[in-house]
Design a protein around this motif. Structure first.
Motif, PDB file in Angstrom:
ATOM      1  N   LEU A  73       0.872  -1.031  -0.069  1.00  0.00           N
ATOM      2  CA  LEU A  73      -0.004  -0.178   0.014  1.00  0.00           C
ATOM      3  C   LEU A  73       0.970   1.312   0.036  1.00  0.00           C
ATOM      4  O   LEU A  73       1.703   1.524   0.727  1.00  0.00           O
ATOM      5  N   VAL A  74       0.779   2.101  -0.989  1.00  0.00           N
ATOM      6  CA  VAL A  74       1.598   3.239  -1.221  1.00  0.00           C
ATOM      7  C   VAL A  74       0.736   4.404  -1.207  1.00  0.00           C
ATOM      8  O   VAL A  74      -0.176   4.501  -2.238  1.00  0.00           O
ATOM      9  N   GLY A  75       1.056   5.559  -0.503  1.00  0.00           N
ATOM     10  CA  GLY A  75       0.393   6.700  -0.655  1.00  0.00           C
ATOM     11  C   GLY A  75       0.833   7.601  -1.520  1.00  0.00           C
ATOM     12  O   GLY A  75       2.356   8.002  -1.523  1.00  0.00           O
ATOM     13  N   ILE A  76       0.320   8.096  -2.750  1.00  0.00           N
ATOM     14  CA  ILE A  76       0.493   8.994  -3.709  1.00  0.00           C
ATOM     15  C   ILE A  76      -0.119  10.266  -3.523  1.00  0.00           C
ATOM     16  O   ILE A  76      -1.147  10.349  -3.594  1.00  0.00           O
ATOM     17  N   ILE A  77       1.071  11.407  -3.223  1.00  0.00           N
ATOM     18  CA  ILE A  77       0.170  12.584  -2.698  1.00  0.00           C
ATOM     19  C   ILE A  77       0.595  13.448  -3.974  1.00  0.00           C
ATOM     20  O   ILE A  77       1.756  13.923  -3.858  1.00  0.00           O
ATOM     21  N   ASP A  92       3.211  12.479 -15.211  1.00  0.00           N
ATOM     22  CA  ASP A  92       3.936  12.461 -14.097  1.00  0.00           C
ATOM     23  C   ASP A  92       3.602  11.647 -12.850  1.00  0.00           C
ATOM     24  O   ASP A  92       4.423  10.857 -12.422  1.00  0.00           O
ATOM     25  N   ILE A  93       2.170  11.554 -12.616  1.00  0.00           N
ATOM     26  CA  ILE A  93       1.783  10.895 -11.441  1.00  0.00           C
ATOM     27  C   ILE A  93       2.117   9.406 -11.938  1.00  0.00           C
ATOM     28  O   ILE A  93       2.377   8.471 -10.994  1.00  0.00           O
ATOM     29  N   ALA A  94       1.732   8.911 -13.148  1.00  0.00           N
ATOM     30  CA  ALA A  94       1.708   7.569 -13.446  1.00  0.00           C
ATOM     31  C   ALA A  94       3.071   7.012 -13.469  1.00  0.00           C
ATOM     32  O   ALA A  94       3.363   5.866 -13.000  1.00  0.00           O
ATOM     33  N   ARG A  95       4.059   8.072 -13.676  1.00  0.00           N
ATOM     34  CA  ARG A  95       5.491   7.370 -13.528  1.00  0.00           C
ATOM     35  C   ARG A  95       5.881   7.092 -12.175  1.00  0.00           C
ATOM     36  O   ARG A  95       6.580   6.317 -11.655  1.00  0.00           O
ATOM     37  N   ALA A  96       5.206   7.822 -11.125  1.00  0.00           N
ATOM     38  CA  ALA A  96       5.494   7.781  -9.696  1.00  0.00           C
ATOM     39  C   ALA A  96       4.878   6.630  -9.108  1.00  0.00           C
ATOM     40  O   ALA A  96       5.264   5.735  -8.467  1.00  0.00           O
ATOM     41  N   VAL A  97       3.601   6.288  -9.593  1.00  0.00           N
ATOM     42  CA  VAL A  97       3.072   4.856  -9.326  1.00  0.00           C
ATOM     43  C   VAL A  97       3.749   3.657 -10.043  1.00  0.00           C
ATOM     44  O   VAL A  97       4.039   2.794  -9.074  1.00  0.00           O
ATOM     45  N   LEU A  98       4.249   3.994 -10.976  1.00  0.00           N
ATOM     46  CA  LEU A  98       5.085   2.919 -11.995  1.00  0.00           C
ATOM     47  C   LEU A  98       6.162   2.593 -11.075  1.00  0.00           C
ATOM     48  O   LEU A  98       6.665   1.610 -10.748  1.00  0.00           O
ATOM     49  N   PHE A  99       6.883   3.709 -10.612  1.00  0.00           N
ATOM     50  CA  PHE A  99       8.226   3.607  -9.720  1.00  0.00           C
ATOM     51  C   PHE A  99       7.845   2.848  -8.288  1.00  0.00           C
ATOM     52  O   PHE A  99       8.620   1.833  -8.209  1.00  0.00           O
ATOM     53  N   ALA A 100       6.829   3.160  -7.605  1.00  0.00           N
ATOM     54  CA  ALA A 100       6.556   2.341  -6.503  1.00  0.00           C
ATOM     55  C   ALA A 100       6.073   0.884  -6.498  1.00  0.00           C
ATOM     56  O   ALA A 100       6.437   0.035  -5.773  1.00  0.00           O
ATOM     57  N   VAL A 101       5.244   0.471  -7.570  1.00  0.00           N
ATOM     58  CA  VAL A 101       4.937  -0.465  -7.767  1.00  0.00           C
ATOM     59  C   VAL A 101       5.906  -1.577  -8.589  1.00  0.00           C
ATOM     60  O   VAL A 101       6.064  -2.714  -8.491  1.00  0.00           O
ATOM     61  N   SER A 113      10.142  -0.786   0.825  1.00  0.00           N
ATOM     62  CA  SER A 113       8.893  -0.789   1.556  1.00  0.00           C
ATOM     63  C   SER A 113       8.809   0.828   1.006  1.00  0.00           C
ATOM     64  O   SER A 113       9.716   1.927   1.556  1.00  0.00           O
ATOM     65  N   ILE A 114       7.833   1.446   0.392  1.00  0.00           N
ATOM     66  CA  ILE A 114       7.725   2.732   0.174  1.00  0.00           C
ATOM     67  C   ILE A 114       6.343   3.072   0.443  1.00  0.00           C
ATOM     68  O   ILE A 114       5.407   2.684   0.103  1.00  0.00           O
ATOM     69  N   ASP A 115       6.296   3.890   1.767  1.00  0.00           N
ATOM     70  CA  ASP A 115       4.984   4.294   2.211  1.00  0.00           C
ATOM     71  C   ASP A 115       4.333   5.404   1.566  1.00  0.00           C
ATOM     72  O   ASP A 115       3.016   5.349   1.586  1.00  0.00           O
ATOM     73  N   GLU A 116       5.183   6.554   1.010  1.00  0.00           N
ATOM     74  CA  GLU A 116       4.414   7.646   0.537  1.00  0.00           C
ATOM     75  C   GLU A 116       5.373   8.362  -0.460  1.00  0.00           C
ATOM     76  O   GLU A 116       6.660   8.317  -0.364  1.00  0.00           O
ATOM     77  N   ILE A 117       4.768   8.914  -1.574  1.00  0.00           N
ATOM     78  CA  ILE A 117       5.351   9.522  -2.493  1.00  0.00           C
ATOM     79  C   ILE A 117       4.704  10.809  -2.511  1.00  0.00           C
ATOM     80  O   ILE A 117       3.484  10.836  -2.947  1.00  0.00           O
ATOM     81  N   THR A 118       5.317  11.928  -2.480  1.00  0.00           N
ATOM     82  CA  THR A 118       4.746  13.217  -2.692  1.00  0.00           C
ATOM     83  C   THR A 118       5.514  13.814  -3.890  1.00  0.00           C
ATOM     84  O   THR A 118       6.482  13.986  -4.154  1.00  0.00           O
ATOM     85  N   VAL A 119       4.554  14.368  -4.716  1.00  0.00           N
ATOM     86  CA  VAL A 119       4.927  14.940  -6.217  1.00  0.00           C
ATOM     87  C   VAL A 119       4.226  15.993  -6.398  1.00  0.00           C
ATOM     88  O   VAL A 119       3.187  16.347  -6.506  1.00  0.00           O
ATOM     89  N   ASN A 120       5.317  16.987  -6.648  1.00  0.00           N
ATOM     90  CA  ASN A 120       4.724  18.500  -6.778  1.00  0.00           C
ATOM     91  C   ASN A 120       5.425  19.004  -7.967  1.00  0.00           C
ATOM     92  O   ASN A 120       6.774  18.665  -8.285  1.00  0.00           O
ATOM     93  N   PRO A 121       4.628  20.190  -8.396  1.00  0.00           N
ATOM     94  CA  PRO A 121       5.440  20.727  -9.586  1.00  0.00           C
ATOM     95  C   PRO A 121       6.600  21.603  -9.059  1.00  0.00           C
ATOM     96  O   PRO A 121       6.520  21.918  -7.839  1.00  0.00           O
ATOM     97  N   GLN A 122       7.624  21.550 -10.034  1.00  0.00           N
ATOM     98  CA  GLN A 122       8.799  22.304  -9.543  1.00  0.00           C
ATOM     99  C   GLN A 122       8.638  23.827  -8.983  1.00  0.00           C
ATOM    100  O   GLN A 122       9.213  24.132  -7.895  1.00  0.00           O
ATOM    101  N   ALA A 123       7.804  24.435  -9.632  1.00  0.00           N
ATOM    102  CA  ALA A 123       7.512  25.751  -9.193  1.00  0.00           C
ATOM    103  C   ALA A 123       6.703  25.908  -7.916  1.00  0.00           C
ATOM    104  O   ALA A 123       6.905  26.896  -7.274  1.00  0.00           O
ATOM    105  N   ASP A 124       6.026  24.708  -7.503  1.00  0.00           N
ATOM    106  CA  ASP A 124       5.077  24.843  -6.192  1.00  0.00           C
ATOM    107  C   ASP A 124       6.179  24.489  -5.003  1.00  0.00           C
ATOM    108  O   ASP A 124       5.960  24.908  -3.924  1.00  0.00           O
ATOM    109  N   ILE A 125       7.576  24.082  -5.284  1.00  0.00           N
ATOM    110  CA  ILE A 125       8.450  23.755  -4.253  1.00  0.00           C
ATOM    111  C   ILE A 125       9.123  25.076  -3.734  1.00  0.00           C
ATOM    112  O   ILE A 125       9.329  25.359  -2.772  1.00  0.00           O
ATOM    113  N   GLN A 126       9.330  26.005  -4.753  1.00  0.00           N
ATOM    114  CA  GLN A 126      10.229  27.398  -4.676  1.00  0.00           C
ATOM    115  C   GLN A 126       9.777  28.166  -3.296  1.00  0.00           C
ATOM    116  O   GLN A 126      10.419  28.450  -2.474  1.00  0.00           O
ATOM    117  N   PRO A 127       8.418  28.586  -3.216  1.00  0.00           N
ATOM    118  CA  PRO A 127       7.968  29.313  -2.206  1.00  0.00           C
ATOM    119  C   PRO A 127       8.228  28.634  -0.871  1.00  0.00           C
ATOM    120  O   PRO A 127       8.501  29.284   0.220  1.00  0.00           O
TER     121      PRO A 127
END
Length: 85
Positions: free
Chosen positions: A10-14, A52-61, A68-82
């Motif tokens: 079970l992996v949480g994709i955020i 982008d989200i599909a690649r994160a899911v593919l990586f996890a599975v 064991s990967i419990d959680e993956i948070t995927v943000n746009p690069q621009a969202d991280i800057q602030p």
């Protein structure tokens, strides 16, 4: 291993802001919250794409059962800057 049973892990994709049609199904309150995110990311081309989200899911599975990967948070690069300031 926590989160792993007979059907797999079970992996949480955020995901952060993703360019989808989801907004047409949101309540007015949720639309206002989404608008705040879009103001933080004014260039819509900088939003995550569904792939982008599909690649994160593919990586996890695709990890071996010893990982064991419990959680993956995927943000746009621009969202991280602030957040980094």
């Amino acid at each position: 291993m926590p989160g792993q049973g007979m059907y797999g892990a079970l992996v949480g994709i955020i995901p952060g802001a993703v360019a989808t049609n989801l907004a047409r199904h949101l309540s007015p309150e949720a639309l206002q919250a989404s608008a705040a995110v879009l103001r933080a990311t004014p260039d819509v081309s900088l939003l995550l794409q569904p792939d982008d989200i599909a690649r994160a899911v593919l990586f996890a599975v695709s990890q071996p059962t010893t990982v064991s990967i419990d959680e993956i948070t995927v943000n746009p690069q621009a969202d991280i800057q602030p957040r980094m300031r």
